[in-house]
Design a protein around this motif. Structure first.
Motif, mmCIF file in Angstrom:
data_model
loop_
_atom_site.group_PDB
_atom_site.id
_atom_site.type_symbol
_atom_site.label_atom_id
_atom_site.label_comp_id
_atom_site.label_asym_id
_atom_site.label_seq_id
_atom_site.Cartn_x
_atom_site.Cartn_y
_atom_site.Cartn_z
ATOM 1 N N HIS A 19 13.683 -11.380 85.794
ATOM 2 C CA HIS A 19 12.440 -10.844 85.263
ATOM 3 C C HIS A 19 12.686 -10.095 83.951
ATOM 4 O O HIS A 19 12.032 -10.405 82.962
ATOM 5 C CB HIS A 19 11.628 -10.013 86.252
ATOM 6 C CG HIS A 19 10.305 -9.724 85.639
ATOM 7 N ND1 HIS A 19 9.275 -10.616 85.641
ATOM 8 C CD2 HIS A 19 9.908 -8.713 84.837
ATOM 9 C CE1 HIS A 19 8.287 -10.151 84.900
ATOM 10 N NE2 HIS A 19 8.649 -8.999 84.409
ATOM 11 N N HIS B 186 8.134 -9.806 92.538
ATOM 12 C CA HIS B 186 6.882 -10.573 92.479
ATOM 13 C C HIS B 186 7.162 -12.075 92.448
ATOM 14 O O HIS B 186 6.240 -12.868 92.565
ATOM 15 C CB HIS B 186 5.993 -10.138 91.314
ATOM 16 C CG HIS B 186 6.581 -10.331 89.952
ATOM 17 N ND1 HIS B 186 6.288 -9.532 88.897
ATOM 18 C CD2 HIS B 186 7.461 -11.239 89.476
ATOM 19 C CE1 HIS B 186 6.945 -9.934 87.827
ATOM 20 N NE2 HIS B 186 7.674 -10.971 88.153
ATOM 21 N N HIS B 187 8.438 -12.450 92.287
ATOM 22 C CA HIS B 187 8.783 -13.867 92.377
ATOM 23 C C HIS B 187 9.037 -14.276 93.822
ATOM 24 O O HIS B 187 9.305 -15.432 94.094
ATOM 25 C CB HIS B 187 10.037 -14.154 91.555
ATOM 26 C CG HIS B 187 9.841 -13.905 90.090
ATOM 27 N ND1 HIS B 187 9.401 -14.883 89.231
ATOM 28 C CD2 HIS B 187 9.992 -12.791 89.343
ATOM 29 C CE1 HIS B 187 9.301 -14.372 88.014
ATOM 30 N NE2 HIS B 187 9.650 -13.108 88.057
HETATM 31 CU CU LIG Z 1 8.860 -11.835 86.810
#
Ligand SMILES: [Cu+2]
Lengths: 207, 558
Positions: B256, B305-306
């Motif tokens: 990220h 969030h992945h």
């Molecule tokens: Cu991300």
């Protein structure tokens, strides 16, 4: 509005060399500290992996594996921390010009570092031959323990050689009382290795 | 040893003698400008290779039944395409490439803090690239650029090669991060306080710690994957007590922030191009600068969030969702500031400016779909579909790659002394922009309808749109080919641009094009921001730069 002034050109003199040294030392010190920061992240990632696996497993140590020998490791830790102290005083003595005492303390640091490595070697062989715990064959216990302590041991190994080179360099007059960046870096590195060991000792032997 | 150097800017003013041999000058150079150009050339070569892989994907998807390559080969193609675009194209171009060439010039330095280390960083990059592409010979990775276990544990030897290649490029990235951070913190020209730094420098300053810290975390994950594959030491294999989810945590903890490694420098490029071609001070300088830092910091707290569909505990889903929404705020601030910069400006629609404006449109769109994806319920629906593919191509191609194009048109005259052709530049923009949207916009609804990503064959109901996408991707590729032709021709035959063809105000434009080896004859002093177009230039000490006065004396070897 503050107007920055441009210093006037200086003619070459002996001060120039010292000034260049002071400036580059500053840069190298910053660069070296940042290198240590990224090394901390490397260890932290593996420590995270260890704690994560430990939490998802069925108890720690996993069934079939004995607790580690805390007493021996504690003794070995004292050896390593002792070398941290000798290193600290070695640098202090260098700064005050006591080169003889500096050399003695450096030798002590190197010997203590090597002793720590021998202790770790003894611990590994005991684990392997008596307890049949190995890197690849003992599940997440072997994976995390040997990877992390092995990484640390490798850092100590590199450190022992690095300090040996520094000692030889200082004997050959590479450093002076004023210009000793290599020694500063060596000291920082050695303290860094100590601090990592405090963490590893706590998470593997104490909790 | 005698040292005769004119010291105006402290350490920044230390001049090494210019190397004379071809090899030390152009191959194993320690000059940041040459290294920057080396990065750009190498990155573009890998862009061509990854682009060819992309076209193979599009040709395969022309028909619902595929037919061009085998299923295994298809897996290899998209895995290497993704890995190469991230690690061999975008990251090296925006940090090692433009960062190296532009940043030291913009802060008024003669080089980066550790020139030799810089050379080392560069040379790891082509080696890593060759390793990655040569993995095709031994069975390339097949689990996508994310290489989730257990698939990456079971795949052929090329996956170990992938680990080694990405590890190497990671080391290179870490060293560059350290180098840039020390350079920006320690080597700015006198008077260049933090709030007088150009925004491109701010972007590099926010990016450098990311490449330093996040990349090292990735190195750990890769090392563990490599060790597990080669020596059977269990980290990720659930049958031996390991956890495949562990990889996802470690991978996304890097990847990220890596999104910001790819996009923050592009933000920096845009922040230079927009004010220059709208002849207006940048709106909200401090907000743009500080929001880069805010994004960089917050970027470390959103990785999971992945992993909403990977069995992440519901009580963890909510904070990760909200924190991801929060990142939208500094990003939105930037977008508003750029819009406000354009507002009422005298806009010059150069190729560079077109790409910057195109960036604004496409990146904003990709950002909004990112916010959608961060919403847990929506993510459950579209996770693993073409919606995700569409989202990250809007951010990384519509965003970062467009930023790279904008930067290339903008700084090419500084690198070579010549301008790129504007007609072909604009044609490149329109073909690319139309082709890009034609390729990736339909993926949004295909994803919502449920077309999964990473499949060589698909439901025939999606065939029409896929054929449309493939044809549009050829248009996009045509645009890129025109770009490369323009680039190659302009190096020799472009119109002479002079020192400052855009009337830009940052320091790199106040010296000759291409700059001398030592960059500045005297290190200038800086007394204000560079973006106030109605004021005289805020520098002193630059009087001799464009005259024939002699070069500054160099310091001897020491
Ligand atoms: Cu991300």
């Amino acid at each position: 509005m503050a107007v920055a002034t441009l210093p006037h050109a200086q003619t070459a003199d002996h001060g120039e060399v010292d000034r260049l040294y002071a400036e580059t030392r500053d840069l190298r010190l910053n660069g070296f500290l940042l290198f240590l920061v990224s090394d901390v992240v490397l260890f932290s990632s593996f420590i995270f992996a260890y704690l994560y696996m430990r939490n998802t497993g069925q108890g720690w140590p996993p069934p079939g594996i004995n607790r580690l020998d805390v007493a021996f490791a504690a003794l070995n830790s004292v050896v390593l921390f002792g070398s941290g102290a000798t290193m600290h005083y070695a640098l202090e003595n260098w700064k005050h010009g006591n080169f003889g005492r500096y050399a003695g303390l450096m030798v002590a640091t190197i010997v203590l570092g090597a002793m720590f490595l021998c202790g770790q070697g003894y611990e590994y062989t005991t684990l392997y031959f008596r307890e049949h715990v190995s890197w690849a064959g003992s599940g997440i216990f072997g994976a995390s323990f040997f990877t992390l302590t092995g990484m640390h041991g490798f850092h100590v190994f590199v450190g022992v050689w690095y300090l040996t080179v520094l000692l030889l360099q200082s004997v050959h007059g590479v450093y002076t009382k004023q210009k000793y960046f290599g020694l500063t870096a060596g000291t920082l590195y050695w303290h860094f290795v100590d601090v990592i060991w405090v963490v590893l000792f706590s998470i593997f032997y104490l909790i | 040893m005698t040292v005769a150097a004119v010291h105006g800017g402290g350490i920044a003013d230390h001049i090494h003698p210019e190397p004379q041999s071809f090899i030390r000058r152009y191959i194993f150079s320690i000059d940041h400008k040459i290294i920057g150009i080396q990065y750009i050339i190498t990155g573009f070569v890998f862009l061509v290779l990854s682009g060819m892989l992309a076209e193979l994907i599009r040709v395969q998807l022309m028909h619902a039944n595929g037919g061009l390559v085998s299923n295994d080969t298809y897996n290899e193609i998209y895995s290497v395409h993704g890995s190469a675009m991230v690690w061999l194209v975008i990251i090296p171009l925006v940090t090692g490439g433009f960062g190296n060439f532009v940043m030291p010039l913009q802060i008024g330095a003669r080089d980066v803090a550790f020139p030799w280390l810089n050379m080392l960083s560069f040379w790891m990059f082509p080696v890593a690239g060759l390793m990655l592409f040569s993995s095709f010979l031994i069975g390339a990775p097949v689990a996508g650029w994310t290489e989730y276990p257990p698939m990456s544990l079971q795949a052929g030897p090329g996956t170990s090669m992938w680990c080694a290649a990405i590890f190497l490029i990671g080391v290179s990235s870490t060293l560059t991060g350290i180098n840039f951070l020390v350079t920006i913190l320690k080597m700015r020209a006198p008077g260049m306080t933090f709030t007088r730094m150009p925004l491109f420098v701010w972007a590099q300053l926010a990016t450098a710690p990311l490449s330093m810290v996040a990349t090292t975390a990735l190195a750990a994950a890769l090392a563990a994957l490599f060790i597990e594959r080669q020596f059977g030491v269990p980290f990720y294999d659930p049958t031996k007590g390991g956890s495949p989810i562990l990889w996802q945590h470690m991978f996304w903890f890097y990847s990220h922030p890596a999104v910001y490694i790819m996009i923050l420098p592009a933000f920096g490029i845009i922040s230079e191009v927009l004010p220059t071609f709208s002849r207006k001070p940048i709106f909200g300088y401090k907000m743009i600068a500080f929001s880069s830092v805010a994004i960089a910091l917050a970027g470390f707290m959103v990785w999971a969030h992945h992993m909403f569909t990977s069995g992440l505990a519901p009580f963890l889903q909510l904070p990760f969702m909200i924190l991801t929404f929060v990142i939208g705020v500094p990003t939105g601030i930037k977008i508003f500031s750029w819009m406000a910069t354009l507002w009422g400006g005298k806009i010059h629609f150069t190729s560079s400016m077109l790409f910057a404006i195109g960036f604004l449109a496409l990146f904003t769109f990709g950002g909004i779909t990112g916010i959608l994806l961060a919403a847990v319920p929506f993510d459950f629906h579209v996770h693993g579909t073409y919606f995700v593919v569409a989202h990250f191509h809007y951010v990384l191609v519509g965003g970062s790659l467009m930023g790279i194009f904008a930067g290339t048109y903008y700084w090419f005259p500084k690198m070579t002394g010549r301008l790129m052709n504007e007609f072909w530049g604009r044609l490149h923009f329109w073909l690319f922009f139309i082709g890009f949207n034609g390729t990736f916009l339909p993926m949004h609804w295909l994803g919502i309808l449920g077309m999964p990503r990473r499949v060589p064959v698909y439901d025939p109901q999606f065939q029409g749109w896929n054929q449309f996408e493939s044809i549009m991707s050829f248009v996009m590729t045509l645009g890129i080919l025109i770009f490369f032709a323009n680039l190659l021709v302009s190096i020799r035959n472009g119109k002479k641009g002079g020192a400052n063809p855009w009337n830009a105000r940052t320091l790199e434009w106040q010296i000759p094009s291409p700059p001398h080896y030592y960059n500045f004859k005297n290190i200038p002093a800086v007394y204000a921001l560079p973006y106030d177009f109605s004021e005289p230039l805020p520098y002193t000490g630059l009087e001799n730069e464009l005259t024939d006065s002699p070069a500054p004396a160099t310091a001897g070897a020491h």
